[in-house]
Design a protein around this motif. Structure first.
Motif, short mmCIF file in Angstrom:
data_model
loop_
_atom_site.label_atom_id
_atom_site.label_comp_id
_atom_site.label_asym_id
_atom_site.label_seq_id
_atom_site.Cartn_x
_atom_site.Cartn_y
_atom_site.Cartn_z
N UNK A 135 42.06 47.34 35.61
CA UNK A 135 42.41 46.47 36.74
C UNK A 135 41.30 45.44 36.99
N UNK A 136 41.59 44.23 37.37
CA UNK A 136 42.92 43.68 37.72
C UNK A 136 43.75 43.21 36.53
N UNK A 137 43.37 43.57 35.33
CA UNK A 137 44.16 43.14 34.16
C UNK A 137 45.18 44.20 33.75
N UNK A 138 45.22 45.27 34.50
CA UNK A 138 46.29 46.24 34.33
C UNK A 138 46.51 46.88 35.71
N UNK A 139 47.55 47.67 35.79
CA UNK A 139 47.91 48.27 37.08
C UNK A 139 47.88 49.77 36.92
N UNK A 140 47.45 50.44 37.97
CA UNK A 140 47.30 51.89 37.87
C UNK A 140 48.04 52.60 39.00
N UNK A 141 48.47 53.81 38.68
CA UNK A 141 48.98 54.73 39.71
C UNK A 141 48.40 56.10 39.36
N UNK A 142 47.93 56.79 40.38
CA UNK A 142 47.25 58.06 40.14
C UNK A 142 47.99 59.19 40.83
N UNK B 292 40.51 35.34 53.13
CA UNK B 292 39.71 36.50 52.73
C UNK B 292 38.28 36.04 52.61
N UNK B 293 37.35 36.79 53.19
CA UNK B 293 35.96 36.37 53.11
C UNK B 293 35.07 37.49 52.62
N UNK B 294 34.05 37.16 51.80
CA UNK B 294 33.10 38.17 51.37
C UNK B 294 31.92 37.52 50.66
N UNK B 295 30.77 38.18 50.76
CA UNK B 295 29.63 37.77 49.95
C UNK B 295 29.77 38.36 48.55
N UNK B 296 30.55 39.44 48.48
CA UNK B 296 30.68 40.17 47.22
C UNK B 296 32.16 40.48 47.01
N UNK B 297 32.97 39.47 46.69
CA UNK B 297 34.41 39.70 46.60
C UNK B 297 34.78 40.77 45.59
N UNK B 298 35.87 41.45 45.86
CA UNK B 298 36.38 42.43 44.91
C UNK B 298 36.79 41.68 43.65
N UNK B 299 36.76 42.36 42.52
CA UNK B 299 37.12 41.70 41.27
C UNK B 299 38.59 41.28 41.29
N UNK C 138 41.99 32.28 38.88
CA UNK C 138 43.22 31.86 38.20
C UNK C 138 44.09 31.01 39.13
N UNK C 139 43.48 30.51 40.21
CA UNK C 139 44.16 29.58 41.12
C UNK C 139 45.34 30.16 41.88
N UNK C 140 45.46 31.49 41.89
CA UNK C 140 46.46 32.07 42.78
C UNK C 140 45.99 31.93 44.22
N UNK C 141 44.71 32.10 44.41
CA UNK C 141 44.10 31.86 45.71
C UNK C 141 43.27 30.59 45.61
N UNK C 142 43.11 29.91 46.74
CA UNK C 142 42.20 28.77 46.75
C UNK C 142 40.78 29.27 47.00
N UNK C 143 39.87 28.84 46.12
CA UNK C 143 38.51 29.37 46.12
C UNK C 143 37.60 28.45 46.93
N UNK C 144 36.95 29.00 47.95
CA UNK C 144 36.01 28.23 48.76
C UNK C 144 34.64 28.88 48.63
N UNK C 145 33.63 28.08 48.28
CA UNK C 145 32.31 28.65 48.00
C UNK C 145 31.26 28.19 49.00
N UNK C 146 30.44 29.14 49.46
CA UNK C 146 29.25 28.79 50.26
C UNK C 146 28.04 29.34 49.50
N UNK C 147 27.20 28.46 48.98
CA UNK C 147 26.11 28.93 48.13
C UNK C 147 24.77 29.04 48.84
#
Ligand code: ADP
Ligand code: ZN
Length: 728
Positions: free
Chosen positions: A630-637, A353-360, A368-377
């Motif tokens: 979210x992402x600390x809770x889950x929603x359904x609308x 997944x790539x982004x300059x402005x990742x989703x929260x 939280x180390x679920x994904x491996x974080x790669x940074x380009x500064x």
């Protein structure tokens, strides 16, 4: 034991599969298509299972008409993947399966690649070519076809159309179709173009991916615009392509430009399959087929390209993963990024997944180390960073939403021959009530959140607890009678621009004016040619395009996002500001970005401007955690629409009464949607929120059948949206 019955998934809005009898001798494989009678129609269905008995009485069952496929069109892995989605999104599997298939297959057309070919007729078989001595070419073609049919494409290199016609008229040859063999030798033809030497951070990212490119793993590549993310994609996929593994790349709807595609083509010298909404059904089908047979090393496409099968999958990349266009907004409301995560896990391949402005959401997974974080500064190019400024709107004379100082600045930039970009932030649609003299905002005391103005009901309502009150006439803080909805004037901006800046041609870019690939492409071309000096747009302008001649960017309505009932509005605003700042201007033009606000000292704004998106996003995550959003809770609308406001409301109230709320699940509503009335229909919402994903899932599993049986369910238009992104 004979398997005389089949369970068939059909594209109908009903849960579950349908049992049919299998005619004598018909042995379909799982995932093959069949034609079946359904009511008075005939439908294309997909075989989910064959079995020896049915719960339905046999005399009530109808038989499958036709088996369409020798080989399945949906692999077992895709069936598992899409079945998961059916469960997760609470959406009928039949509809999901058909959403995932190309239109040609939905219609029952063949999945095989057939190409025009020629063969001898019976007469041609008997015919002695010696009799055609005076027509040497015709004679040669007849001899060439003796051993069997041949592709028109190959023959036409040697024979003209007249030769075919002559022999056809003599009834010696006839046209036919031949299945083409997949060409799988592309890995041998990779010719690598010159590539830049990666900088240190890029190298770290590339080698981190290379170390784990054989199994499932999610990577989040967070890199400021222009930091060389695409370069990382290119170098990370090279070793996979060389092994003959295929790569699927998702890009936002508007980011799929010829430049993007060309970069991948040129780097590897390979054909790239392209999938976007502008294709014909046949073009789409061809890419699907070539990807599935392994003929294409690289496929690039927008949201629905996530359903492209791959024979030998190597990696999935989701570029600009934060982009809103990955979420389907009607029918089956899937999120392509989330579908990609589950698919990559089932395929056991890495997901980048790539982004300059990742989703929260993704940022939280990385932190939280679920994904491996790669940074380009660092930026790879040398464009100067854009300067950010705030303009305090309090007490200012506004014309079409622009303060006097801002109008002067725009004029100055236009006179210098530069381009000016004006943003209207539609996400802040449903406004808060703000005092134009002092900036006071009407807030719900229980929730510390701004009330949302609902003109239709003449009320202020809190979208967090449902509390409502009358619209006050004067400001509680300073007493001035200048309470007004934020975002006032944005609607008129488009018309007002022409009268404020006569003589400067303006282009409007939004999802309407940009519909269709060609149109957007032309518009962008015209802009970069300098045919327009004023650009008016929404978020859509911030995606994947560079505007080198833009020297001034103005965001008119920042407060709309700061005080929106949509808690994602601030995140979206920050993404917009950061993306635009990264794309406007170039080395010799100093770019300026102005934000108009009544709250120049708002902490989120200050943090974003002083510390950048990365810092802002981490702070915003803390706020979300604190508010259990979210992402600390889950929603359904649940959404409901009706010509009668009471019906939409009552339906959702009945849904709410079916729920058993507990400490782990809250239900908010029914409350009006942010846009409470659209096209004459009243729109209501009921939001479910839980700190446990399973909390919502379990209730919905139990409730959906009951909800579907509610008498009002057939009277209102309603839907369920898991992980809703948009509350308008
Ligand atoms: P992003 O995808 O993050 O916006 P790109 O990969 O498009 O960034 O890179 C921006 C520009 O910098 C491109 O023109 C690219 O060719 C160039 N670039 C990327 N990495 C390097 C590098 N290591 N050395 C030199 N130029 C680079
Ligand atoms: Zn409240």
């Amino acid at each position: 034991m004979t398997l005389g019955f089949a369970e068939i998934a059909l594209p109908v809005p009903m849960r579950g599969h349908f049992d049919y009898l299998l005619p004598e001798g018909m042995v379909p494989c799982i995932g093959a298509r069949v034609l079946v009678p359904f009511g008075r129609r005939q439908l294309v269905g997909i075989v989910m299972r064959c079995k020896s008995a049915s719960d339905m009485p046999t005399d009530k069952l109808r038989a499958v008409d036709t088996l369409l496929d020798e080989e399945s069109v949906v692999s077992q892995l895709f069936l598992d993947w899409l079945s998961w989605a059916s469960q997760y999104y609470q959406h009928p599997l039949g509809d999901i399966l058909f959403t995932a298939l190309p239109v040609n297959l939905r219609k029952g057309l063949t999945q095989d690649a057939l190409q025009k070919a020629w063969q001898l007729t019976d007469k041609g078989q008997q015919f002695d070519p010696q009799d055609l001595k005076r027509a040497a070419k015709q004679q040669a073609l007849l001899i060439a076809l003796k051993p069997g049919p041949q592709l028109h494409q190959t023959l036409s290199e040697h024979y003209s159309a007249a030769i075919f016609r002559a022999l056809e008229e003599k009834d010696l040859i006839e046209a036919t179709n031949l299945a083409v063999k997949a060409k799988l030798d592309w890995p041998e033809h990779i010719s690598l173009a010159e590539q830049p030497r990666p900088n240190l951070e890029q190298s770290l990212a590339i080698s981190a991916i290379a170390h784990q490119n054989e199994t499932f793993r999610c990577f989040l590549l967070e890199g400021v615009t222009g930091s060389g993310k695409t370069e990382v994609y290119l170098q990370a996929i090279e070793p996979l392509l060389r092994q003959g593994k295929q790569v699927l790349i998702l890009v936002p709807e508007i980011g799929l430009t010829p430049q993007t595609v060309r970069r991948f083509q040129l780097r590897f010298g390979l054909d790239v399959g392209i999938l976007h909404s502008g294709l014909t059904d046949n073009e789409r089908m061809q890419v699907w087929r070539q990807a599935r047979s392994g003929e294409l090393g690289i496929v690039i496409g927008t949201r629905s390209a996530i359903f492209t099968p791959m024979k030998n999958p190597g990696m999935i990349i989701v570029d600009e993963e934060h982009d809103g266009s990955y979420k389907q907004q009607d029918g089956w409301r899937y999120h392509a990024r989330d579908m990609a995560v589950v698919r990559a896990r089932l395929e056991n391949i890495p997901l980048l997944l790539g982004s300059a402005t990742p989703s929260l959401e993704s940022l939280n997974n990385a932190l939280t180390d679920k994904y491996q974080h790669l940074l380009l500064r660092q930026r790879a190019g040398q464009a100067k960073p854009v300067q950010h400024q705030l303009l305090d709107l309090k007490g200012q004379q506004l014309e079409y939403g622009l303060a006097q100082g801002m109008r002067n600045r725009i004029q100055a930039h236009l006179q210098q021959g530069n381009q000016v970009m004006l943003f209207i932030n539609r996400r802040g649609y449903a406004p808060a009530l703000i005092c134009h003299q002092c900036g006071f905002v009407e807030e719900c005391r229980r929730c510390d959140r701004s009330y949302t103005l609902h003109r239709g009901m003449n009320k202020l309502q809190c979208h967090h607890c449902g509390d409502a009150k009358h619209i006050p006439h004067s400001c509680q803080q300073c007493g001035a009678s200048s309470m007004q909805p934020v975002g006032l004037g944005t609607e008129q901006l488009e018309q007002g621009i022409a009268s404020l800046f006569p003589g400067y041609p303006a282009a409007r870019i939004d999802s309407d004016s940009a519909r269709g690939k060609q149109k957007l492409h032309q518009l962008l071309e015209d802009i970069n040619q300098g045919n327009y000096q004023l650009l008016i747009g929404t978020q859509i302008l911030a995606k994947g395009h560079h505007f080198p001649n833009v020297s001034l960017v103005v965001i008119l309505d920042v407060d709309g996002a700061l005080f929106s009932a949509d808690y994602r509005a601030a995140e979206k605003l920050a993404q917009l500001i950061t993306q635009v700042a990264g794309r406007a201007g170039r080395a010799h033009i100093q770019g300026e970005l102005w934000l108009q606000t009544h709250h120049p000292s708002h902490p989120l704004l200050q943090d974003l401007l002083n510390n950048g998106y990365q810092h802002f996003a981490r702070l915003a995550l803390k706020e979300r955690r604190f508010a259990a959003l979210p992402p600390f809770s889950y929603q359904a609308l649940f959404r409901a629409e009706s010509n009668h406001a009471a019906q939409a409301h009552d339906f959702l109230l009945q849904v709410r009464q079916l729920l058993s709320p507990g400490p782990e699940m809250a239900a908010i509503g029914p409350i009006p949607a942010l846009m409470e009335k659209r096209q004459g229909r009243y729109r209501m919402q009921l939001l479910l929120q839980s700190t446990l994903r399973t909390g919502i899932q379990q209730q919905l599993n139990r409730l959906m059948p009951q909800i579907e049986k509610l008498p009002l369910a057939n009277k209102v238009r309603w839907s369920l949206d898991m992980d809703p992104q948009d509350f308008t």
